[in-house]
Each structure stands twice: as structure tokens, then as C-alpha cells.
Enzyme design. Structure first.
Site, mmCIF file in Angstrom:
data_model
loop_
_atom_site.group_PDB
_atom_site.id
_atom_site.type_symbol
_atom_site.label_atom_id
_atom_site.label_comp_id
_atom_site.label_asym_id
_atom_site.label_seq_id
_atom_site.Cartn_x
_atom_site.Cartn_y
_atom_site.Cartn_z
ATOM 1 N N SER A 1 -52.821 2.705 46.729
ATOM 2 C CA SER A 1 -53.238 1.449 46.122
ATOM 3 C C SER A 1 -51.788 0.524 46.239
ATOM 4 C CB SER A 1 -53.562 1.755 44.833
ATOM 5 O OG SER A 1 -54.413 0.627 44.423
ATOM 6 N N ASP B 1 -65.104 1.655 48.897
ATOM 7 C CA ASP B 1 -64.106 1.245 47.950
ATOM 8 C C ASP B 1 -64.378 -0.185 47.431
ATOM 9 O OD1 ASP B 1 -61.903 0.138 46.945
ATOM 10 O OD2 ASP B 1 -60.201 1.378 48.046
ATOM 11 N N HIS C 1 -61.912 4.146 45.709
ATOM 12 C CA HIS C 1 -60.442 3.784 45.784
ATOM 13 C C HIS C 1 -59.598 4.582 45.470
ATOM 14 C CE1 HIS C 1 -57.473 0.686 46.002
ATOM 15 N NE2 HIS C 1 -56.961 1.259 44.951
#
Lengths: 378, 400
Positions: B234, B301, B336
């Protein structure tokens, strides 16, 4: 200049129960490289124990740890890993028992139960040992490691009651299935198992396992008194070239007189006897043969299973634990320190431990978990 | 009295990325039962999963071999009792399960119940306890507060020296140690860097802080200095990109990098397209990267256009004749939050926006089954990539 990358050593699983195997793997070595794999353990008594094996890596550079063979201990290891070996599985409960005069340690498997159970008894010379019961609980049995060699019992009857009370404490435990309680005894403990099963009118084990079978029990004697009688024969003991003391030969003479022994022909439940053919402490294989003969006379030989391991000694323990051919021992009465010869040779003895444990668990599972009449009622 | 079934979980103690076998014996044949997992988190929420099974003619159910016919997962799923876990009915919303104290195991209670419908109303027939560890025996955990840099270092057992990793998470949690603990259990000195506390946060990345962190690892006596990589997820993956792209300037030279779900600080109200525009400013520098890179993304995502990012990175590297440095893994149906295997999937969770302290529920995306498969597959491939570049690999790649 780039620094050399060390080999990759892995032990899988890194946490296991003591009766489970692990895989030790080394990668990233040069090919055809001589190395030594070594294990090191510091005991609770602060002694260091080790084992090692010499290996050669293959063409992919796979196998082992220290570089070289001779003098490997002088060199820093190339890599190391830590393995945890557990006697207790997660969720197993340990409970101190001091109830109705009976003392010991109880281990209960995780889950609601109820479970089959075992009365677990060791022999002399150590004090209360919990590890086998902990492991049995990890395998699904409520297991009670009984402390029975501390107190001085006034008479054989009182002592007998002690064992019956212990058995009933297990039997009446809320997490125990009352008609699925067995007895597991080793050495002197196996004599207690024989004795209880042959003579008790109030307790009925569903099955018994006797490791390093002993049925010598002069009638009307307490264990301590019986041991005193035994010790009168120590002057006949054979001492080997290392001055280690063996009881085997005089014991063989003692048990030749059937009036000295438990009347095992009275036993009516399945029995598993596990012995080492190189037992130098007690004539356990001969004992097993006597048991077989007496049961055969009573038409009950089908109850008996015998395992006799060539090259194994007296101290048949859970698998992968080291072998002890002779160890220090304090004679109960006289407090004399000797080195007792147990017998066995490391490789066959270790094979016997591994094979017998699997067969003991299988025997217990058959008689205490299965056994066709009752299946889980859902 | 009836004998209960025999339930076993093997191994009962394992690392979190290892599989276990759940077996039930001694049932009647053809008997419907439910297998259930139950875990109380550090936050005291209860998480569970369950599958409906039928025993065979021997009275055996094997979760590794048999199919589940309902519950939280179906089909042949040896690890379904872990990855399909959800908070029990009645729990708070938007929860996420992440272990903070990695020195203790995650305890999971596995139980077998009779029947399928309404199984929870009945006492289990048997249960077992499994320990799931982030730290292997002998791994050392060390708090680092050195030259202004903070974080936690994990060192594998043994003399070393070892290859190493700078490990960076994204926003929203505080310092997470579990991935570094697991990487150390797999043979890497791993430094979980604390870089999102308010004093370090700014719109621009603080390169000096990261350079110092990288060198603390590099100079550690148990680390091989030219075998240090970066793993970021991330926001952490964006940091990894930038550090590596500027490596000739700031003297940070990772031997390889792994970027999971490339992301960037995302103010509320901006569109994905606007965010992508901000991103593209950084993507320009990606062409400078000269070390092997592994990008791991989920095609579903919903938090960031991570797959598109990876495509841009590929395009830029291709233009520079360096596409051979790049490996891309894009998983259909994954979101994600790509984590180590067998941990539960979170399609959306509570999140506190860093600046405003506003509480929202962020949509991460992904669907449980494909997301869990992605976690399992990607972890194996990440470890394999790291082993190739940090353990093997005969010579250092030239820094052009």
C-alpha cells in the site's frame, strides 16, 4: 567483495510433540561439500547433550550444517535453528491431585469429553514423572500419573486400596467414560498393573499395557517390603566389566518359583506386553512367556499381545528420546548409589521405542476408543 | 456412555503460513457434522468459520480431503476454517483481524458439532486447540530507536549473517510487526519501520528518514550489506518505489523490491483519476529503477488502481529496455489487503483518515475465496522471489 551467503537450515516442524518426526534440511551449500549436522540440548539439570551426523551435500548443494567432519566443534556453525519439542499439546490441562489420600498429576485433553482414561505408573528410582501422561493426554486420553512410591504403606491391603482408590478417582471423573479406563505400567508399575487386574474385585480395567513386564510380588507384601526381600539377593547380582549392576540373573531365579508371582492367569482383559530382549535389569521376556503360558492354560491366550524387541533394553520410553544403557540409581532402602545396567544398544533400542509407541497408541485406540459395541451416539 | 469422536489438528503448533490437517474419526458412517473454528482476537472480538461435512463409511471426516457442502466455504478447502473467518453474528462492524503481539501465538479453537443447521445450539462433540505463530523458535525481536529511526527488528536464529528486508506497511494501523516476524522465521533479518506517526508525516516522502533506516539494516553485524531488499505494501510500496528510483542520489541500493498493492495517500473527495494523476508524477521516476521488482496486486482492488499502476511501471521500464527486471502478479477477484496466507479477508473495514481523524468505512475490494487464494499463492511467490535474489544470485547486479 560480496560476503558469502550462509546455507539455509530449516527444521520442519519447528514446534512439535515429542513423538512426532521432523525434517532437517540444508540448502545453498556448495555441491559435494562435507558437513556435520549437530543437535545440542541443555537439560533441566544443566547438562549438555548432543548428537551429530556426518553428511555430504548433493549436486544441488543440499543437506547439512557445520563445515567439514573432523573437529567440527572447533568451528562456528554455518547456520543454526531452534526446535521446540513438547510433551503437552495446546489445550491439555494439568491438574495436581491430592484426594482421598491419593497423590499424582492428572492430564486432560482439550475439549468437552468425556474421554477414555489411563492410570499411568512408572517404576522406581525417579520420583513422579509426568511426561508420559502429558503425551497420552495430547493423544486423547485423560491420564493420571500416580505417585505411589513415596508413602510408606502399613500393609499390603492398605496399599492395594490406594491403587483401587486411584483407579476410581479416574473412573468417577466427570470427563472420563467410566467403562473405558485402562492401566499403563512400566517396570515396577507393570507389576502393579498385573496385581490390580488379577486380584481386584472392585475395579476392572478395560485393557492393560505393561512395558518391561514384571510380575514378581511375594504375597502379602507391600512394595517396599517386597523390594527389601529383593535387595537381600543383591549380593548375587552380576557386575559387568564397567562395574554396572545387573539384576537379571538373580531375578530369573526368583521368578522361577510361581509362589513369588502375581497369578496373571486370573486376568480377563486385553493385555499388551512390551519388552526388550537385551533387558539386563529384569527377565521381562521370560516373564511375558510365563504370562502367555498361564493364559494359554486358561484358554485366554487371545487376550494377549506381546512385543519383544531384539537389542532393546529395560527403559522403553516414548520415541526419539535418547537411550541409556546404564544410569545412576539410589537403592531405596540402603540409599546406596550404584550404576544399574538397563541394557539395550542405541540403534535397536531407539527403533523399539518408535515402533512400540505407535503400537501402544494403536492398541489403546482399539480398546479404549473403538471396540465395536459402542460408537458415538449422535 | 457413547465414545466421542476423535478430533485432531496436525500440526497443533505451526507458523501462520503453514497448513494443518483437521481430521475427525470415530463418527458413525454417513453422519452430517459441522466443523467450526473460533478465535478471540486481542480486541476481544470473536471470529469464526465453519463448514458442513458428511463422514465416510469409516466414520471419518478429513478437511484436507473432503468437500464442505455449506457454511462459510464450500468445496475442498484444507485451510477454509482459517481464511473464511468472520466476526460472529452480533459483532461490531468493519472489523479487521491483525495480531499486534507477535511473541504469542494466535489461538484457534477447532470443534466438531453434530448436524448442519443450528449446530451452534449444541455442545461440540469434541474440540482441539491450534496455535498459529508468527515467530519461529529462536527468532529475536528487538525494539529499534536509533538515529531518529523507530521500528522493530526481527533476527532469525543462528550466527548469520543473513540477507535482510526493510518492511513497510500502509496507513491506518500503527506499527505492524507480524509480517517482519514471519519473514525472520523464513530466514531474513526484517525491519518493520515505523514511519507514519505524526512527526514523520508530510505530503512529500522524508527520504532521509528512509535512507537512515535502510543503512541501519545494512550496517547491522548480522546482515550481509549487499543483500538488503525492500518490501512495501500500500503506501509502503510507494515509498519502496521512490526510494529505489532515487537510489543513485540517496545511496539506498536495494538488491530487489516487492511492492504489494501500490498506493499513495488519498484525500477524501478526490476521484481515482485525480489520485492517479498524482501518482503519475512519481511513476515517471520508476524508469530509473535498476533492480529486480515484484509487483503483487488484486484486480478487484477498490482502494487504488494498483493493476493500472503496475501496467504503467511495465510500460516505462520497457521504454528503458529494462522490462526483464519486472515480475507482475495480478489476481482476479483479490482486493487491496493482500496479507500472509490463511488470514481472513476484509472487503471493507473501519479507517481513520490520518489528517482529519474522520472515521469512515473503506472499501478494499476482493471476494473471499479468490482473495484467499491470492494470499496463499502470492506469499509463496514472494518468498521464492526473495530467496532467488537475496539468498542465491551469484553476483551483484551492476548499478548503472
Amino acid at each position: 567483495m560480496t560476503q558469502a551467503v550462509p546455507p539455509i537450515l530449516s527444521v520442519t516442524p519447528s514446534r512439535a510433540l515429542v513423538d512426532e518426526k521432523f525434517q532437517v534440511l540444508v540448502e545453498n551449500l556448495p555441491p559435494g561439500c562435507p558437513v556435520t549436522l549437530r543437535s545440542l540440548h541443555r537439560s533441566e539439570d544443566e547438562d549438555d547433550w548432543e548428537a551429530y551426523g556426518h553428511y555430504v551435500s548433493d549436486h544441488r548443494g543440499v543437506v547439512s550444517v557445520h563445515s567439514g567432519h573432523e573437529g567440527f566443534r572447533d568451528r562456528t556453525p554455518l547456520a543454526s535453528a531452534l526446535a521446540e519439542r513438547w510433551y503437552m499439546a495446546p489445550g491439555v490441562k494439568r491438574i495436581d491431585i491430592n484426594k482421598q489420600g491419593v497423590q499424582g498429576t492428572l492430564f486432560i485433553p482439550p475439549g468437552p469429553g468425556p474421554f477414555p482414561a489411563l492410570l499411568d505408573m512408572w517404576g522406581g528410582g525417579a520420583g513422579l514423572l509426568e511426561y508420559r501422561s502429558a503425551l497420552l493426554a495430547s493423544r486423547g486420553y485423560v491420564s493420571f500419573s500416580l505417585d505411589y512410591l513415596r508413602s510408606e504403606h502399613l500393609s499390603a491391603d492398605v496399599e492395594f486400596k490406594y491403587f483401587e482408590t486411584a483407579f476410581n478417582i479416574i473412573r468417577n471423573h466427570p470427563q472420563v467414560i467410566p467403562d473405558r479406563v485402562g492401566i499403563l505400567g512400566s517396570s515396577l508399575g507393570s507389576m502393579v498393573a498385573f496385581n490390580l487386574t488379577a486380584y481386584s474385585t472392585i475395579i476392572k480395567p478395560r485393557c492393560i499395557v505393561c512395558i518391561s513386564s514384571n510380575h514378581y510380588h511375594p504375597p502379602g507384601t507391600t512394595l517396599k517390603a517386597g523390594f527389601k526381600i529383593l535387595s537381600k539377593h543383591f549380593h548375587k547380582a552380576h557386575f559387568d566389566e564397567n562395574n554396572y549392576m545387573s539384576w537379571r540373573s538373580f531375578a530369573l531365579d526368583l521368578i522361577a518359583d510361581p509362589s513369588n508371582n502375581v497369578e496373571v492367569g486370573r486376568i480377563n482383559c486385553p493385555m499388551l506386553l512390551v519388552n526388550g530382549c537385551d533387558d539386563q535389569n529384569w527377565p521381562t521376556v521370560e516373564t511375558a512367556e510365563e504370562v502367555a503360558r498361564l493364559l494359554r492354560e486358561g484358554g485366554k491366550e487371545h487376550l494377549l499381545s506381546r512385543l519383544a524387541y531384539p537389542g532393546a533394553g529395560h527403559l522403553i520410553e516414548p520415541p526419539f528420546s535418547p537411550h541409556f544403557r546404564a544410569t545412576k540409581f539410589i537403592i531405596l532402602n540402603s540409599k546406596e548409589k550404584v550404576i544399574l545396567l538397563w541394557g539395550g544398544h542405541t540403534k535397536p533400542h531407539s527403533d523399539a521405542q518408535e515402533d512400540s509407541w505407535r503400537k501402544i497408541l494403536s492398541f489403546l485406540q482399539l480398546h479404549l476408543y473403538h471396540s465395536p459395541s459402542v460408537k458415538a451416539n449422535l
